[in-house]
Design a protein around this motif. Structure first.
Motif, mmCIF file in Angstrom:
data_model
loop_
_atom_site.group_PDB
_atom_site.id
_atom_site.type_symbol
_atom_site.label_atom_id
_atom_site.label_comp_id
_atom_site.label_asym_id
_atom_site.label_seq_id
_atom_site.Cartn_x
_atom_site.Cartn_y
_atom_site.Cartn_z
ATOM 1 N N VAL A 267 0.977 -1.005 -0.184
ATOM 2 C CA VAL A 267 -0.336 -0.001 0.471
ATOM 3 C C VAL A 267 1.109 1.152 -0.074
ATOM 4 O O VAL A 267 2.080 0.818 0.375
ATOM 5 C CB VAL A 267 -0.915 -0.340 1.017
ATOM 6 N N PRO A 268 0.706 2.510 -0.234
ATOM 7 C CA PRO A 268 1.087 3.879 0.009
ATOM 8 C C PRO A 268 1.982 3.939 0.910
ATOM 9 O O PRO A 268 0.735 3.586 2.358
ATOM 10 C CB PRO A 268 0.505 5.211 -0.796
ATOM 11 N N VAL A 269 2.850 3.807 0.830
ATOM 12 C CA VAL A 269 4.089 4.679 1.946
ATOM 13 C C VAL A 269 4.494 6.149 2.500
ATOM 14 O O VAL A 269 4.400 6.814 1.511
ATOM 15 C CB VAL A 269 5.185 3.955 2.559
ATOM 16 N N GLY A 270 4.289 7.346 3.248
ATOM 17 C CA GLY A 270 4.533 8.361 3.426
ATOM 18 C C GLY A 270 5.708 8.804 4.582
ATOM 19 O O GLY A 270 5.612 7.588 5.514
ATOM 20 N N ALA A 271 6.107 9.828 4.758
ATOM 21 C CA ALA A 271 6.522 9.776 6.110
ATOM 22 C C ALA A 271 6.395 11.545 6.473
ATOM 23 O O ALA A 271 5.516 11.977 6.512
ATOM 24 C CB ALA A 271 8.081 10.059 5.836
ATOM 25 N N THR A 368 -1.752 4.600 3.230
ATOM 26 C CA THR A 368 -2.024 4.165 5.153
ATOM 27 C C THR A 368 -0.918 3.839 5.689
ATOM 28 O O THR A 368 -1.165 3.326 6.292
ATOM 29 C CB THR A 368 -2.303 2.683 3.782
ATOM 30 N N VAL A 369 0.024 4.089 5.593
ATOM 31 C CA VAL A 369 1.582 3.357 6.080
ATOM 32 C C VAL A 369 2.525 4.906 5.901
ATOM 33 O O VAL A 369 2.864 5.738 5.316
ATOM 34 C CB VAL A 369 2.245 2.362 5.881
ATOM 35 N N ALA A 370 3.021 5.410 7.529
ATOM 36 C CA ALA A 370 3.801 6.765 7.567
ATOM 37 C C ALA A 370 4.488 6.100 8.492
ATOM 38 O O ALA A 370 4.646 5.823 9.239
ATOM 39 C CB ALA A 370 2.681 8.033 7.872
ATOM 40 N N LEU A 371 6.287 6.691 8.151
ATOM 41 C CA LEU A 371 7.307 6.222 8.796
ATOM 42 C C LEU A 371 7.457 7.818 9.852
ATOM 43 O O LEU A 371 7.597 9.097 9.354
ATOM 44 C CB LEU A 371 8.054 5.769 8.298
ATOM 45 N N SER A 372 7.817 7.475 11.692
ATOM 46 C CA SER A 372 8.066 8.881 11.932
ATOM 47 C C SER A 372 9.042 8.689 12.677
ATOM 48 O O SER A 372 9.914 7.745 12.956
ATOM 49 C CB SER A 372 6.544 8.994 13.193
ATOM 50 N N GLY A 373 9.772 9.583 13.691
ATOM 51 C CA GLY A 373 10.811 9.596 14.354
ATOM 52 C C GLY A 373 10.604 10.284 15.576
ATOM 53 O O GLY A 373 11.902 10.397 16.432
ATOM 54 N N ASP A 374 9.621 8.530 15.883
ATOM 55 C CA ASP A 374 9.677 8.529 17.152
ATOM 56 C C ASP A 374 10.960 7.464 17.951
ATOM 57 O O ASP A 374 11.389 7.032 17.143
ATOM 58 C CB ASP A 374 8.090 8.310 17.960
ATOM 59 N N ALA A 522 1.378 3.357 11.568
ATOM 60 C CA ALA A 522 3.348 4.378 11.462
ATOM 61 C C ALA A 522 3.711 3.908 12.050
ATOM 62 O O ALA A 522 3.633 3.019 13.011
ATOM 63 C CB ALA A 522 2.685 5.243 13.268
ATOM 64 N N ARG A 523 5.214 3.626 11.848
ATOM 65 C CA ARG A 523 6.134 2.846 11.858
ATOM 66 C C ARG A 523 7.081 3.586 12.676
ATOM 67 O O ARG A 523 7.280 4.673 11.795
ATOM 68 C CB ARG A 523 6.610 2.096 10.239
ATOM 69 N N GLU A 524 8.130 2.686 13.399
ATOM 70 C CA GLU A 524 9.209 4.159 13.539
ATOM 71 C C GLU A 524 10.469 3.163 14.084
ATOM 72 O O GLU A 524 11.412 2.920 14.502
ATOM 73 C CB GLU A 524 9.123 4.053 15.406
ATOM 74 N N PRO A 525 10.892 3.476 12.303
ATOM 75 C CA PRO A 525 12.671 3.037 12.515
ATOM 76 C C PRO A 525 13.296 3.639 13.134
ATOM 77 O O PRO A 525 14.407 2.562 13.713
ATOM 78 C CB PRO A 525 12.721 3.988 11.003
ATOM 79 N N LEU A 526 13.320 3.938 14.017
ATOM 80 C CA LEU A 526 14.568 5.009 15.546
ATOM 81 C C LEU A 526 13.618 4.141 15.964
ATOM 82 O O LEU A 526 14.961 3.914 17.265
ATOM 83 C CB LEU A 526 14.763 6.064 15.918
ATOM 84 N N LEU A 527 13.060 3.314 16.455
ATOM 85 C CA LEU A 527 13.446 2.452 17.456
ATOM 86 C C LEU A 527 13.548 0.774 17.419
ATOM 87 O O LEU A 527 13.469 -0.665 17.665
ATOM 88 C CB LEU A 527 11.804 2.376 18.370
ATOM 89 N N ASP A 528 13.958 1.064 16.312
ATOM 90 C CA ASP A 528 14.600 -0.933 15.325
ATOM 91 C C ASP A 528 16.031 -1.421 17.062
ATOM 92 O O ASP A 528 16.662 -0.632 16.957
ATOM 93 C CB ASP A 528 15.315 -0.362 14.024
ATOM 94 N N HIS A 529 15.157 -2.807 17.265
ATOM 95 C CA HIS A 529 15.976 -3.343 18.574
ATOM 96 C C HIS A 529 17.511 -3.051 18.227
ATOM 97 O O HIS A 529 17.887 -2.561 18.900
ATOM 98 C CB HIS A 529 15.604 -4.302 18.962
#
Length: 641
Positions: A267-271, A368-374, A522-529
């Motif tokens: 699905v479409p992804v943004g930030a 439908t998906v957004a990456l965040s900096g949380d 929402a996806r949080e790439p800065l919280l990848d373990h």
């Protein structure tokens, strides 16, 4: 991203005649989390019912539908989240002889359980997840939450039946559920704006902690084991010997891999792009990993004191993203205030919930998906309070505690009228308006017996008074035991404490509910373990080199002009004090009417009215504390009537 719910009758002779139907009724309360489909499965003889509301992201076909069975029929899962390394795991499992019908990560998870067992499989997962998995052979249920707590999971045992769900409303939908309000939890909301885990607003109802697995068999008692703890990760500080340049190179590579994996979707992804360090680096690396312009989204506000859209626009133009800027004014946020209890079925009062919802709502119209900096502030020590308290305590900590307590008491009770002229000269409008709140928090911190308790005193963003009737203040935050033995510096200990409390219980709760309310993942790439473990493995001088977020700024400087990496941090805030004296005054007055507060029986009407009247008169600004009280009142009207 989805919503899950279910029940497991722990009696040896199950009493639930139609557990699948009961689970379906629970999940139906969370249609917003999964508008693309639903499914149920149950076994009345085993007393188990699982339900799933689907927001289709990967494998949009029916082969990705849930609840899903493992190939051998032993395991059944209902799952919320994403496992980003599922393609790697799939290749490994195929080499071991496993076959797959579809292309979903859910099917890979089930094969992983078959191959390695639950705990070992979970340790291999890279992602955000909360799931329930039933073992049909052993007649046991496992509830699992991701390492950091990105995805929520609630559970309780009522009349011998274990209930679980992504949100409290799912549990409330079961007839056995008792809405027995925990007054200590309400007291925590008054002080901190949220209920600290594992507590919830209801007695005997729990949040499953991050990095934990709850297991229970028919006729048994639940046990909880942790497969990952930030305290144990932080204890490995200095286990690598990279210098600053090598650390920046490794961090860049890890960030790119984390972001690349989170861009995978059908699905479409943004930030989300605010223009700050964290969202800028996520957007920059997304663009670096993409052959086409990525979608970026910013909300701009008419009040320039709270508007960062110009900075975000500048970053987007430099990166050449496909940028969407949504202009809003105060009325857009104010119109949403009465709807907040619909998004949060537990009292939650971080006022940045309003702009977070608005940017999620606007973004969902396009993707439908957004990456965040949380998570960037907690991982890279970005909050100003970290360095500030460290410096203050180095000086004030040398003073005898009675003297500090005297100074703290003076600050806590200083007339705001005397503080405001100085604040107006030194601070921006938003911070100057909150000078009374800040001086009271600083007073509490100075009066603390040690720096760790001083840091937690700063977390009391609301009121430290007897507002809730019958409360014993049992959920006050306390320092994690044993941290100082392997983390001698205060900043690191503050980071770990925030990772355990503020991050999952405030920040990630806010993002989950506000995005899920509009069916946005929402996806949080800065919280990848893997990223977390790498950063904590660095020596302290490397981790904190370059000042606040030095390592992250160094990576960002590779993608945007270096001057842009030195912009000061700005919060995602709203002019609460002004609104409560203006456009929201009528709404607030109705909720805080002493007769209604008295009839409800949760709050002290006289104490509430004193705080409200002082705020209206301007003698004592208590915008944050009042918002906490108002969110309790609004929640009560919505969920206890």
């Amino acid at each position: 991203m989805c919503g899950i719910a279910g029940l497991f009758d722990l009696h040896r002779s199950p009493r639930e005649a139609e557990p699948a139907a009961a689970a379906e009724r629970m999940a139906d309360t969370m249609a917003h989390r999964g508008p693309d489909g639903f499914g149920t499965w149950g076994d009345a003889n085993a007393g188990i019912g699982l339900a799933h509301r689907r927001l289709a992201i990967v494998d949009l076909s029916m082969t990705g539908a849930q609840p899903m069975h493992s190939a051998d029929g032993r395991f059944v899962i209902t799952y919320n989240g994403e496992v980003y390394n599922f393609e790697d795991l799939r290749a490994e499992l195929v080499a071991l002889g496993h076959g797959f019908r579809g292309t979903s990560d859910t099917e890979v998870m089930l094969a992983s359980f078959v191959q390695w067992g639950v705990q070992e499989a979970v340790r291999r997962f890279v992602g955000m997840f909360a799931f329930a998995m039933f073992d049909r052979r052993e007649r046991s249920l496992h509830l699992v939450r991701d390492r950091v707590g990105v995805k929520p999971l609630y559970w309780t045992i009522q009349d011998g039946t274990l209930l679980f769900g992504s949100e409290l409303r799912a549990l409330m939908a079961h007839p056995a559920f008792r809405r027995d309000v925990d007054r200590d939890a309400l007291s925590a909301v008054v002080a901190y704006s949220y209920v600290p885990a594992p507590a919830t607003v209801f007695r005997n109802v729990h949040k499953l902690p991050p990095g934990a697995i709850l297991s229970v068999a028919a006729g048994g008692e639940p046990s909880i084991e942790h497969y990952w703890r930030i305290e144990e990760i932080a204890a490995k500080r200095g286990s690598t010997t990279l210098d600053h340049g090598e650390a920046v190179d490794a961090l860049d590579a890890l960030l790119r891999d984390s972001i690349r994996r989170r861009m995978v979707a059908d699905v479409p992804v943004g930030a989300f792009l605010s223009g700050g360090i964290d969202s800028s680096i996520v957007t920059a690396l997304m663009q670096a990993e993409s052959n086409t312009p990525v979608r970026s989204f910013t909300v701009g506000f008419s009040d320039t004191a709270y508007d960062e859209s110009a900075i975000a626009r500048q970053v987007a133009q430099h990166l050449r993203t496909d940028h969407t800027e949504i202009r809003l004014d105060a009325s857009d946020a104010l119109d949403l205030v009465p709807k907040i209890p619909d998004w949060f079925d537990e009292p939650f009062a971080d006022s940045s919930q309003l702009p977070t919802y608005l940017v999620a709502q606007a973004t969902r119209r396009h993707v439908t998906v957004a990456l965040s900096g949380d998570g960037g502030d907690e991982l890279f020590a970005g909050y100003p309070k970290y360095a500030w308290l460290d410096q203050v305590w180095r000086a004030a900590g040398r003073l005898p505690r009675p003297l500090r307590a005297l100074a703290g008491g003076a600050l806590s009770h200083a007339p705001e009228a005397a503080l405001r002229p100085l604040a107006a000269a030194l601070l921006d409008a938003g911070r100057a308006e909150r000078i009374g709140e800040k001086s009271r928090r600083l007073g509490l911190a100075l009066s603390a017996c040690d720096p760790d308790r001083a840091s937690l005193a700063l977390a009391r963003v609301g009121l430290d008074r007897n507002i809730v009737t019958g409360a014993s203040h049992g959920y006050r935050l306390t320092p994690l035991q044993g941290l100082s033995s392997h983390l001698p510096d205060l900043v690191s200990r503050m980071q770990v404490n925030d990772f355990v409390t503020y991050l999952p219980d405030d920040i990630l709760t806010k993002v989950d509910r506000c995005t899920m309310a509009v069916s946005l993942e929402a996806r949080e790439p800065l919280l990848d373990h893997r990223l977390i473990e790498f950063v904590w493995s660095l020596p302290r001088d490397v981790h904190q080199s370059g000042g606040q977020k030095g390592l992250l700024r160094a990576v960002l400087g590779r993608y945007v002009p270096q001057a842009w990496t030195d912009r000061p941090k700005r919060g995602f805030s709203v002019p609460l004090a002004e609104w409560l004296r203006g456009q929201l005054r009528g709404w607030a007055s109705d909720l805080l009417a002493p007769s209604l507060v008295r009839a409800e029986g949760l709050l002290d009407p006289a104490a509430v009215d004193r705080v409200w009247q002082r705020h209206l008169k301007g003698t004592e600004s208590n915008a944050t504390g009042l918002w906490n009280i108002l969110m309790i009142r609004a929640w009560s009207e919505r969920w206890l009537k």
